[in-house]
Scaffold this active site. Structure first.
Site, PDB file in Angstrom:
ATOM      1  N   ALA A   1       0.864  -1.178   0.000  1.00  0.00           N
ATOM      2  CA  ALA A   1       0.000   0.000   0.000  1.00  0.00           C
ATOM      3  C   ALA A   1       0.899   1.227   0.000  1.00  0.00           C
ATOM      4  O   ALA A   1       2.003   1.199   0.548  1.00  0.00           O
ATOM      5  CB  ALA A   1      -0.908   0.003   1.231  1.00  0.00           C
ATOM      6  N   SER A   2       0.433   2.303  -0.622  1.00  0.00           N
ATOM      7  CA  SER A   2       1.275   3.490  -0.776  1.00  0.00           C
ATOM      8  C   SER A   2       1.340   4.346   0.477  1.00  0.00           C
ATOM      9  O   SER A   2       2.305   5.090   0.680  1.00  0.00           O
ATOM     10  CB  SER A   2       0.767   4.345  -1.945  1.00  0.00           C
ATOM     11  OG  SER A   2       0.841   3.621  -3.153  1.00  0.00           O
ATOM     12  N   THR A   3       0.332   4.279   1.333  1.00  0.00           N
ATOM     13  CA  THR A   3       0.312   5.083   2.561  1.00  0.00           C
ATOM     14  C   THR A   3      -0.089   4.225   3.747  1.00  0.00           C
ATOM     15  O   THR A   3      -0.682   3.139   3.587  1.00  0.00           O
ATOM     16  CB  THR A   3      -0.682   6.257   2.441  1.00  0.00           C
ATOM     17  OG1 THR A   3      -2.022   5.738   2.403  1.00  0.00           O
ATOM     18  CG2 THR A   3      -0.423   7.078   1.180  1.00  0.00           C
TER      19      THR A   3
ATOM     20  N   GLN B   1      -3.879   3.325   3.978  1.00  0.00           N
ATOM     21  CA  GLN B   1      -4.468   2.360   3.060  1.00  0.00           C
ATOM     22  C   GLN B   1      -4.421   0.950   3.644  1.00  0.00           C
ATOM     23  O   GLN B   1      -3.471   0.569   4.315  1.00  0.00           O
ATOM     24  CB  GLN B   1      -3.735   2.389   1.716  1.00  0.00           C
ATOM     25  CG  GLN B   1      -3.973   3.664   0.924  1.00  0.00           C
ATOM     26  CD  GLN B   1      -3.256   3.642  -0.410  1.00  0.00           C
ATOM     27  OE1 GLN B   1      -2.261   2.951  -0.585  1.00  0.00           O
ATOM     28  NE2 GLN B   1      -3.751   4.423  -1.358  1.00  0.00           N
TER      29      GLN B   1
END
Length: 286
Positions: free
Chosen positions: A90-92, A95
Protein backbone atom coordinates in the site's frame (compact mmCIF):
# COMPACT_ATOMS: atom_id res chain seq x y z
CA UNK A 1 9.41 -15.03 10.17
CA UNK A 2 12.12 -17.56 9.35
CA UNK A 3 11.67 -18.88 5.81
CA UNK A 4 13.66 -22.10 6.28
CA UNK A 5 10.44 -24.12 6.50
CA UNK A 6 9.48 -23.01 2.98
CA UNK A 7 12.79 -24.24 1.62
CA UNK A 8 12.31 -27.59 3.34
CA UNK A 9 8.66 -28.00 2.36
CA UNK A 10 9.52 -27.43 -1.27
CA UNK A 11 10.55 -31.12 -1.22
CA UNK A 12 8.73 -34.36 -0.41
CA UNK A 13 10.06 -35.95 2.77
CA UNK A 14 12.13 -39.02 1.73
CA UNK A 15 11.61 -40.76 5.11
CA UNK A 16 9.34 -43.74 4.49
CA UNK A 17 7.86 -43.42 7.98
CA UNK A 18 6.85 -39.83 7.19
CA UNK A 19 6.54 -39.37 3.40
CA UNK A 20 5.01 -35.91 3.87
CA UNK A 21 4.33 -34.37 0.46
CA UNK A 22 5.68 -30.99 -0.58
CA UNK A 23 3.75 -28.19 1.09
CA UNK A 24 3.09 -30.12 4.32
CA UNK A 25 5.15 -30.42 7.52
CA UNK A 26 6.77 -33.66 8.61
CA UNK A 27 4.75 -36.05 10.76
CA UNK A 28 5.47 -38.51 13.54
CA UNK A 29 4.69 -42.22 13.50
CA UNK A 30 1.62 -41.47 15.64
CA UNK A 31 0.14 -39.13 13.06
CA UNK A 32 1.06 -35.86 14.71
CA UNK A 33 2.80 -32.82 13.26
CA UNK A 34 6.48 -33.25 14.09
CA UNK A 35 8.33 -30.65 16.11
CA UNK A 36 11.27 -30.79 13.68
CA UNK A 37 11.66 -31.63 10.01
CA UNK A 38 13.34 -34.97 9.38
CA UNK A 39 17.06 -34.75 8.70
CA UNK A 40 16.79 -36.50 5.34
CA UNK A 41 14.36 -33.81 4.22
CA UNK A 42 16.03 -30.57 5.27
CA UNK A 43 19.37 -31.83 3.98
CA UNK A 44 17.88 -31.66 0.49
CA UNK A 45 18.29 -27.88 0.86
CA UNK A 46 21.94 -26.89 0.22
CA UNK A 47 21.80 -23.98 2.68
CA UNK A 48 20.60 -26.30 5.46
CA UNK A 49 22.63 -29.40 4.63
CA UNK A 50 24.90 -28.97 7.66
CA UNK A 51 22.19 -27.86 10.11
CA UNK A 52 21.62 -30.04 13.17
CA UNK A 53 17.86 -29.53 13.09
CA UNK A 54 15.19 -27.34 11.52
CA UNK A 55 12.13 -26.58 13.65
CA UNK A 56 8.60 -26.83 12.33
CA UNK A 57 7.08 -23.33 12.73
CA UNK A 58 4.22 -22.56 15.11
CA UNK A 59 1.84 -21.91 12.21
CA UNK A 60 2.08 -25.64 11.38
CA UNK A 61 0.94 -26.41 14.95
CA UNK A 62 3.52 -29.01 16.03
CA UNK A 63 1.91 -31.73 18.14
CA UNK A 64 -1.51 -31.36 16.52
CA UNK A 65 -3.12 -34.01 14.34
CA UNK A 66 -1.26 -34.09 11.00
CA UNK A 67 -3.32 -33.01 8.01
CA UNK A 68 -2.02 -32.92 4.46
CA UNK A 69 -1.86 -29.35 3.14
CA UNK A 70 -2.29 -28.38 -0.53
CA UNK A 71 0.73 -29.29 -2.58
CA UNK A 72 2.31 -26.27 -4.31
CA UNK A 73 1.38 -26.31 -8.02
CA UNK A 74 3.98 -27.65 -10.41
CA UNK A 75 5.66 -24.81 -12.30
CA UNK A 76 8.03 -26.68 -14.62
CA UNK A 77 9.16 -30.15 -15.56
CA UNK A 78 12.45 -29.79 -13.73
CA UNK A 79 10.83 -29.65 -10.31
CA UNK A 80 8.29 -31.88 -8.63
CA UNK A 81 6.59 -28.85 -7.10
CA UNK A 82 6.69 -25.09 -7.07
CA UNK A 83 6.60 -22.36 -4.46
CA UNK A 84 4.39 -19.28 -4.76
CA UNK A 85 5.53 -16.21 -2.84
CA UNK A 86 3.16 -13.28 -2.49
CA UNK A 87 3.82 -9.53 -2.29
CA UNK A 88 1.38 -6.83 -1.18
CA UNK A 89 1.99 -3.08 -0.94
CA UNK A 90 0.00 0.00 0.00
CA UNK A 91 1.27 3.49 -0.78
CA UNK A 92 0.31 5.08 2.56
CA UNK A 93 -0.15 3.99 6.16
CA UNK A 94 -3.87 4.75 5.94
CA UNK A 95 -4.47 2.36 3.06
CA UNK A 96 -5.54 -1.18 3.91
CA UNK A 97 -3.83 -4.32 2.65
CA UNK A 98 -6.83 -6.53 3.43
CA UNK A 99 -8.05 -6.91 -0.16
CA UNK A 100 -4.60 -7.82 -1.46
CA UNK A 101 -3.88 -10.22 1.39
CA UNK A 102 -7.23 -11.98 0.97
CA UNK A 103 -6.66 -12.40 -2.77
CA UNK A 104 -3.14 -13.75 -2.23
CA UNK A 105 -4.37 -16.21 0.40
CA UNK A 106 -7.06 -17.45 -2.00
CA UNK A 107 -4.38 -17.85 -4.69
CA UNK A 108 -2.54 -20.29 -2.43
CA UNK A 109 0.73 -18.47 -1.84
CA UNK A 110 3.13 -20.06 0.66
CA UNK A 111 4.40 -16.82 2.18
CA UNK A 112 3.32 -13.19 1.86
CA UNK A 113 5.66 -10.21 2.11
CA UNK A 114 3.79 -6.95 2.73
CA UNK A 115 4.65 -3.32 3.42
CA UNK A 116 3.27 0.20 3.30
CA UNK A 117 5.65 2.35 1.30
CA UNK A 118 5.24 5.01 -1.37
CA UNK A 119 5.65 4.26 -5.06
CA UNK A 120 8.34 6.95 -5.08
CA UNK A 121 10.42 5.22 -2.39
CA UNK A 122 13.88 4.21 -3.54
CA UNK A 123 13.82 0.99 -1.52
CA UNK A 124 11.13 -1.55 -0.69
CA UNK A 125 12.67 -3.86 1.92
CA UNK A 126 9.92 -6.50 1.87
CA UNK A 127 9.96 -6.74 -1.92
CA UNK A 128 13.74 -7.14 -1.78
CA UNK A 129 13.31 -9.96 0.77
CA UNK A 130 10.72 -11.68 -1.40
CA UNK A 131 12.95 -11.55 -4.48
CA UNK A 132 15.98 -12.72 -2.48
CA UNK A 133 14.10 -15.73 -1.08
CA UNK A 134 12.71 -16.55 -4.53
CA UNK A 135 16.25 -16.50 -5.91
CA UNK A 136 17.54 -18.82 -3.20
CA UNK A 137 14.71 -21.29 -3.73
CA UNK A 138 15.15 -21.25 -7.51
CA UNK A 139 18.91 -21.77 -7.15
CA UNK A 140 18.19 -24.94 -5.16
CA UNK A 141 16.15 -26.30 -8.08
CA UNK A 142 12.67 -25.33 -6.90
CA UNK A 143 10.26 -23.64 -9.32
CA UNK A 144 9.21 -20.26 -7.92
CA UNK A 145 6.53 -17.73 -8.84
CA UNK A 146 6.22 -14.23 -7.39
CA UNK A 147 2.52 -13.31 -7.07
CA UNK A 148 1.08 -9.80 -6.71
CA UNK A 149 -2.49 -8.49 -6.76
CA UNK A 150 -1.71 -6.32 -9.80
CA UNK A 151 1.43 -5.11 -11.57
CA UNK A 152 1.23 -1.61 -10.03
CA UNK A 153 1.99 -3.11 -6.63
CA UNK A 154 5.45 -4.04 -7.90
CA UNK A 155 6.21 -0.73 -9.58
CA UNK A 156 5.61 1.36 -12.66
CA UNK A 157 7.40 1.88 -15.95
CA UNK A 158 11.12 1.34 -15.87
CA UNK A 159 10.99 0.22 -12.23
CA UNK A 160 8.69 -2.69 -13.08
CA UNK A 161 10.73 -3.47 -16.18
CA UNK A 162 13.96 -3.61 -14.15
CA UNK A 163 12.35 -6.00 -11.66
CA UNK A 164 11.11 -8.19 -14.51
CA UNK A 165 14.67 -8.36 -15.89
CA UNK A 166 15.93 -9.43 -12.47
CA UNK A 167 13.28 -12.15 -12.19
CA UNK A 168 13.90 -13.38 -15.72
CA UNK A 169 17.63 -13.65 -15.07
CA UNK A 170 16.90 -15.83 -12.04
CA UNK A 171 14.25 -17.87 -13.94
CA UNK A 172 11.48 -16.80 -11.53
CA UNK A 173 7.88 -16.73 -12.74
CA UNK A 174 5.52 -13.81 -12.25
CA UNK A 175 1.76 -13.75 -11.70
CA UNK A 176 -0.73 -10.90 -11.38
CA UNK A 177 -4.20 -11.67 -10.03
CA UNK A 178 -5.96 -8.65 -11.56
CA UNK A 179 -5.32 -5.72 -13.88
CA UNK A 180 -4.03 -5.31 -17.42
CA UNK A 181 -1.35 -7.98 -17.02
CA UNK A 182 -3.49 -10.48 -15.08
CA UNK A 183 -2.27 -14.07 -15.43
CA UNK A 184 0.84 -16.21 -15.03
CA UNK A 185 3.93 -15.21 -16.96
CA UNK A 186 6.84 -17.51 -17.68
CA UNK A 187 10.35 -15.92 -17.59
CA UNK A 188 10.70 -16.71 -21.30
CA UNK A 189 7.26 -15.34 -22.15
CA UNK A 190 6.14 -12.25 -24.04
CA UNK A 191 5.43 -10.10 -20.96
CA UNK A 192 8.99 -10.45 -19.72
CA UNK A 193 10.27 -9.71 -23.21
CA UNK A 194 8.14 -6.57 -23.55
CA UNK A 195 9.07 -5.29 -20.08
CA UNK A 196 12.76 -5.90 -20.77
CA UNK A 197 12.52 -4.01 -24.07
CA UNK A 198 10.67 -1.18 -22.34
CA UNK A 199 13.38 -1.04 -19.70
CA UNK A 200 16.11 -0.71 -22.31
CA UNK A 201 14.29 1.93 -24.36
CA UNK A 202 13.38 4.02 -21.31
CA UNK A 203 16.96 3.91 -20.05
CA UNK A 204 18.21 5.07 -23.44
CA UNK A 205 15.58 7.82 -23.55
CA UNK A 206 16.44 9.08 -20.07
CA UNK A 207 20.15 8.95 -20.85
CA UNK A 208 19.77 10.89 -24.12
CA UNK A 209 17.57 13.55 -22.55
CA UNK A 210 20.00 13.90 -19.63
CA UNK A 211 22.97 14.35 -21.96
CA UNK A 212 21.03 16.89 -24.02
CA UNK A 213 20.19 18.80 -20.86
CA UNK A 214 23.84 18.81 -19.78
CA UNK A 215 24.95 20.14 -23.15
CA UNK A 216 22.32 22.91 -23.07
CA UNK A 217 23.29 23.87 -19.53
CA UNK A 218 26.99 24.04 -20.39
CA UNK A 219 26.23 26.15 -23.49
CA UNK A 220 24.32 28.60 -21.28
CA UNK A 221 27.06 28.67 -18.65
CA UNK A 222 24.89 26.94 -16.05
CA UNK A 223 26.46 24.66 -13.46
CA UNK A 224 25.29 21.05 -13.63
CA UNK A 225 24.07 19.18 -10.59
CA UNK A 226 22.36 20.02 -7.32
CA UNK A 227 23.54 22.31 -4.56
CA UNK A 228 27.07 21.54 -3.41
CA UNK A 229 27.38 19.76 -0.07
CA UNK A 230 31.16 19.96 0.16
CA UNK A 231 33.29 22.82 1.42
CA UNK A 232 37.02 23.57 2.02
CA UNK A 233 36.88 22.33 5.61
CA UNK A 234 35.35 19.02 4.53
CA UNK A 235 37.97 18.64 1.80
CA UNK A 236 40.79 19.32 4.26
CA UNK A 237 39.50 16.67 6.68
CA UNK A 238 38.99 14.17 3.86
CA UNK A 239 42.56 14.67 2.62
CA UNK A 240 43.88 14.14 6.15
CA UNK A 241 41.88 10.91 6.57
CA UNK A 242 42.95 9.66 3.15
CA UNK A 243 46.59 10.14 4.12
CA UNK A 244 45.91 7.83 7.05
CA UNK A 245 44.84 5.14 4.57
CA UNK A 246 41.14 5.15 5.44
CA UNK A 247 38.54 3.95 2.93
CA UNK A 248 36.02 6.21 1.23
CA UNK A 249 33.23 4.73 3.34
CA UNK A 250 35.15 5.35 6.55
CA UNK A 251 36.00 8.91 5.49
CA UNK A 252 32.37 9.68 4.60
CA UNK A 253 31.19 8.44 7.99
CA UNK A 254 33.40 11.02 9.74
CA UNK A 255 32.37 14.02 7.65
CA UNK A 256 29.28 16.19 8.22
CA UNK A 257 27.45 18.41 5.72
CA UNK A 258 27.20 21.93 7.14
CA UNK A 259 24.79 23.62 4.74
CA UNK A 260 21.78 23.07 2.52
CA UNK A 261 18.91 20.59 2.76
CA UNK A 262 21.25 17.78 3.87
CA UNK A 263 22.80 19.77 6.71
CA UNK A 264 23.84 17.49 9.57
CA UNK A 265 24.01 14.36 7.40
CA UNK A 266 27.07 12.45 6.25
CA UNK A 267 28.05 12.76 2.58
CA UNK A 268 27.96 9.58 0.52
CA UNK A 269 31.20 7.74 -0.34
CA UNK A 270 30.54 8.70 -4.00
CA UNK A 271 30.44 12.40 -3.04
CA UNK A 272 33.72 12.06 -1.16
CA UNK A 273 35.29 10.27 -4.12
CA UNK A 274 34.25 13.08 -6.51
CA UNK A 275 35.50 15.75 -4.12
CA UNK A 276 38.91 14.11 -3.79
CA UNK A 277 39.13 13.36 -7.50
CA UNK A 278 38.33 16.99 -8.41
CA UNK A 279 40.97 18.14 -5.93
CA UNK A 280 43.54 15.79 -7.43
CA UNK A 281 42.71 16.98 -10.95
CA UNK A 282 43.07 20.64 -9.97
CA UNK A 283 46.36 19.95 -8.21
CA UNK A 284 47.72 18.02 -11.18
CA UNK A 285 46.95 20.80 -13.67
CA UNK A 286 47.88 23.73 -11.48
Amino acid sequence: MNEDFLRVEAHDCPMSACAAPAGSPCRTGRGRVAAQYHTARFRLVPALAKALNVAVPALRRPGSVWVELPRPPAADAGSASGVRLGYARASTLRQSLDTQLAALAEAGVSRVFSEKVSTRALRRPELERAVALAGELRASGVAVTLVAHEHKRLGRGIELAALAEQLRAADIGLEFLTGELAGSHDPTGIVFTVLAAMSGSEREYIRDRTLEGHETARANGTAIGGAAVTDPAMLSMALHLREQGQSLRAIAAQLVITKGAKKGQHPSPATVMRMLRDHDDRTQHS
